[in-house]
Scaffold this motif. Structure first.
Motif, short mmCIF file in Angstrom:
data_model
loop_
_atom_site.label_atom_id
_atom_site.label_comp_id
_atom_site.label_asym_id
_atom_site.label_seq_id
_atom_site.Cartn_x
_atom_site.Cartn_y
_atom_site.Cartn_z
N GLN A 111 -10.57 6.59 -5.30
CA GLN A 111 -9.78 7.92 -5.18
C GLN A 111 -8.16 7.52 -4.72
N MET A 112 -8.21 6.75 -3.84
CA MET A 112 -6.84 6.27 -3.54
C MET A 112 -5.97 5.40 -4.42
N GLN A 113 -6.79 4.68 -5.38
CA GLN A 113 -6.26 3.94 -6.22
C GLN A 113 -5.64 4.90 -7.52
N ALA A 114 -6.66 5.98 -7.77
CA ALA A 114 -6.40 6.94 -8.76
C ALA A 114 -4.95 7.60 -8.43
N THR A 115 -5.00 8.06 -7.05
CA THR A 115 -3.60 8.66 -6.43
C THR A 115 -2.65 7.88 -6.63
N ALA A 116 -2.79 6.66 -6.55
CA ALA A 116 -1.54 5.41 -6.56
C ALA A 116 -1.15 5.42 -7.83
N GLN A 117 -2.14 5.24 -9.11
CA GLN A 117 -1.46 5.03 -10.47
C GLN A 117 -1.02 6.13 -11.21
N LEU A 169 0.75 -0.93 -0.09
CA LEU A 169 0.16 -0.21 -0.06
C LEU A 169 0.90 1.18 0.02
N LEU A 170 1.83 1.29 0.82
CA LEU A 170 2.73 2.38 0.79
C LEU A 170 3.62 2.69 -0.20
N TRP A 171 3.96 1.66 -0.85
CA TRP A 171 4.60 1.58 -2.33
C TRP A 171 3.84 2.20 -3.45
N GLN A 172 2.56 1.90 -3.44
CA GLN A 172 1.77 2.06 -4.46
C GLN A 172 1.21 3.59 -4.34
N ALA A 173 1.10 3.91 -3.33
CA ALA A 173 0.40 5.30 -3.06
C ALA A 173 1.63 6.36 -2.96
#
Length: 196
Positions: A167-173, A27-31
């Protein structure tokens, strides 16, 4: 055959614990492209928060609540604000070294302030065995696997089925596009640190 089934279930329980730790790492790496080498200590420290609270006479449920709040503040918000944000602008390598130093600091601090001895932690699940297909299986091992699966299902639901998760996924991508779309990127990254 009985020993084999016991070993498989014990292995699944241990693997479930590692899977939860790995999810936090991912999670931390993706975000935020953050590598946290203190992730193991981030799992150990809340147990000591709870143990200290229970030694002060608080019931388990209250100690758990205090532990969750303290962990979110210290290991989530403060970790991001005081260590990750200042170090990330220098690159991934200095941040990796800083989290390694943090891991050593946390481990040694707990040893010095509390002890290096193992302490029993009260279990929510009785330390009994149940009979499954003629094999005695630890109820605690089954409980660990169930809690890990429920946690994984809850996180999957959050990320896949809620607006906040999208929104969290969009931020990560792609944080830049997420900002253009009006997603509060910094808030989503902080939320990831708090969930971790």
């Amino acid at each position: 055959m009985s020993n084999f089934i016991n070993l498989v279930i014990a292995g699944l329980a241990t693997g479930a614990i590692y899977a939860i730790i790995a999810i936090g790492f991912a999670l931390l790496w993706q975000a935020s492209q953050t590598i946290n080498f203190a992730q193991g200590e981030f799992v150990m420290l809340p147990a000591f928060f709870a143990l200290i609270a229970m030694n002060m006479g608080l019931p388990f449920w209250m100690a758990a609540l205090i532990t969750i709040v303290l962990s979110m503040i210290i290991l989530g918000a403060m970790f991001k604000r005081l260590l990750v944000d200042p170090m990330l602008k220098h690159g991934v390598l200095p941040l990796a070294m800083a989290t390694m130093a943090l891991a050593i600091f946390l481990k040694e601090s707990v040893k010095d302030l509390y002890s290096a001895e193992a302490y029993p932690f009260p279990s929510l699940i009785p330390a009994t065995n149940i009979n499954i297909f003629g094999t005695n299986v630890s109820l605690q091992h089954i409980g660990i696997v169930v809690v890990a699966l429920v946690t994984l299902a809850g996180l999957t639901f959050l990320l896949d089925k809620t607006s906040l998760g999208r929104q969290m996924q969009a931020t990560a991508q792609n944080p830049s596009v997420a900002r253009i779309l009006g997603i509060p990127v910094e808030r989503m990254i902080m939320l990831t640190f708090l969930i971790n």
